[in-house]
Design a protein around this motif. Structure first.
Motif, PDB file in Angstrom:
ATOM      1  N   ARG A   1       3.450 -35.939  29.091  1.00  0.00           N
ATOM      2  CA  ARG A   1       4.199 -35.980  30.354  1.00  0.00           C
ATOM      3  C   ARG A   1       3.356 -35.478  31.528  1.00  0.00           C
ATOM      4  O   ARG A   1       3.343 -36.087  32.594  1.00  0.00           O
ATOM      5  N   SER A   2       2.633 -34.379  31.339  1.00  0.00           N
ATOM      6  CA  SER A   2       1.833 -33.841  32.448  1.00  0.00           C
ATOM      7  C   SER A   2       0.671 -34.769  32.792  1.00  0.00           C
ATOM      8  O   SER A   2       0.306 -34.898  33.959  1.00  0.00           O
ATOM      9  N   LEU A   3       0.093 -35.422  31.803  1.00  0.00           N
ATOM     10  CA  LEU A   3      -0.981 -36.372  32.078  1.00  0.00           C
ATOM     11  C   LEU A   3      -0.453 -37.590  32.836  1.00  0.00           C
ATOM     12  O   LEU A   3      -1.097 -38.080  33.764  1.00  0.00           O
ATOM     13  N   ARG A   4       0.715 -38.053  32.463  1.00  0.00           N
ATOM     14  CA  ARG A   4       1.322 -39.173  33.197  1.00  0.00           C
ATOM     15  C   ARG A   4       1.623 -38.788  34.642  1.00  0.00           C
ATOM     16  O   ARG A   4       1.430 -39.590  35.557  1.00  0.00           O
ATOM     17  N   MET A   5       2.082 -37.571  34.856  1.00  0.00           N
ATOM     18  CA  MET A   5       2.367 -37.108  36.217  1.00  0.00           C
ATOM     19  C   MET A   5       1.071 -37.016  37.029  1.00  0.00           C
ATOM     20  O   MET A   5       1.043 -37.384  38.202  1.00  0.00           O
ATOM     21  N   LEU A   6       0.000 -36.535  36.408  1.00  0.00           N
ATOM     22  CA  LEU A   6      -1.286 -36.438  37.081  1.00  0.00           C
ATOM     23  C   LEU A   6      -1.800 -37.820  37.464  1.00  0.00           C
ATOM     24  O   LEU A   6      -2.262 -38.037  38.586  1.00  0.00           O
ATOM     25  N   LEU A   7      -1.699 -38.765  36.558  1.00  0.00           N
ATOM     26  CA  LEU A   7      -2.145 -40.128  36.849  1.00  0.00           C
ATOM     27  C   LEU A   7      -1.296 -40.782  37.935  1.00  0.00           C
ATOM     28  O   LEU A   7      -1.813 -41.490  38.799  1.00  0.00           O
ATOM     29  N   THR A   8       0.000 -40.534  37.903  1.00  0.00           N
ATOM     30  CA  THR A   8       0.896 -41.087  38.917  1.00  0.00           C
ATOM     31  C   THR A   8       0.599 -40.499  40.290  1.00  0.00           C
ATOM     32  O   THR A   8       0.566 -41.219  41.294  1.00  0.00           O
ATOM     33  N   ALA A   9       0.365 -39.201  40.354  1.00  0.00           N
ATOM     34  CA  ALA A   9       0.040 -38.560  41.631  1.00  0.00           C
ATOM     35  C   ALA A   9      -1.286 -39.080  42.171  1.00  0.00           C
ATOM     36  O   ALA A   9      -1.408 -39.366  43.370  1.00  0.00           O
ATOM     37  N   GLY A  10      -2.262 -39.223  41.318  1.00  0.00           N
ATOM     38  CA  GLY A  10      -3.548 -39.759  41.755  1.00  0.00           C
ATOM     39  C   GLY A  10      -3.431 -41.174  42.268  1.00  0.00           C
ATOM     40  O   GLY A  10      -4.037 -41.536  43.283  1.00  0.00           O
ATOM     41  N   MET A  11      -2.643 -41.978  41.585  1.00  0.00           N
ATOM     42  CA  MET A  11      -2.446 -43.356  42.015  1.00  0.00           C
ATOM     43  C   MET A  11      -1.708 -43.406  43.349  1.00  0.00           C
ATOM     44  O   MET A  11      -2.042 -44.206  44.231  1.00  0.00           O
ATOM     45  N   ALA A  12      -0.715 -42.542  43.536  1.00  0.00           N
ATOM     46  CA  ALA A  12       0.052 -42.527  44.783  1.00  0.00           C
ATOM     47  C   ALA A  12      -0.837 -42.138  45.963  1.00  0.00           C
ATOM     48  O   ALA A  12      -0.748 -42.744  47.043  1.00  0.00           O
TER      49      ALA A  12
END
Length: 77
Positions: free
Chosen positions: A4-15
């Motif tokens: 979950r934290s890795l997905r959040m990190l990737l989503t924030a980076g993409m945003a």
């Protein structure tokens, strides 16, 4: 780092990358959407664009990690 934290990190980076790219793309189209002060700031400061590009490198390196963390049906960790 959990799934979950890795997905959040990737989503924030993409945003962040998409937002910065959109700002500079609209500036390059020269539509006059931004105030004059911001137009000149975008002309003289390219660091947000380069920082967003630099953010994609660790994000791209994290994608294989996401595949290893995500559990697959019928496989043990």
């Amino acid at each position: 780092m959990g799934d979950r934290s890795l997905r959040m990190l990737l989503t924030a980076g993409m945003a962040v990358l998409v937002a910065v790219c959109a700002v500079y793309f609209l500036h390059a189209l020269d539509l006059g959407l931004y105030p004059d002060g911001m137009e000149s700031w975008l002309e003289h400061n390219r660091w947000p664009m380069w920082m967003a590009a630099a953010l994609t490198v660790p994000t791209a390196l994290a994608f294989p990690l996401l595949g290893q963390i995500t559990s697959r049906p019928g496989e043990d960790r």
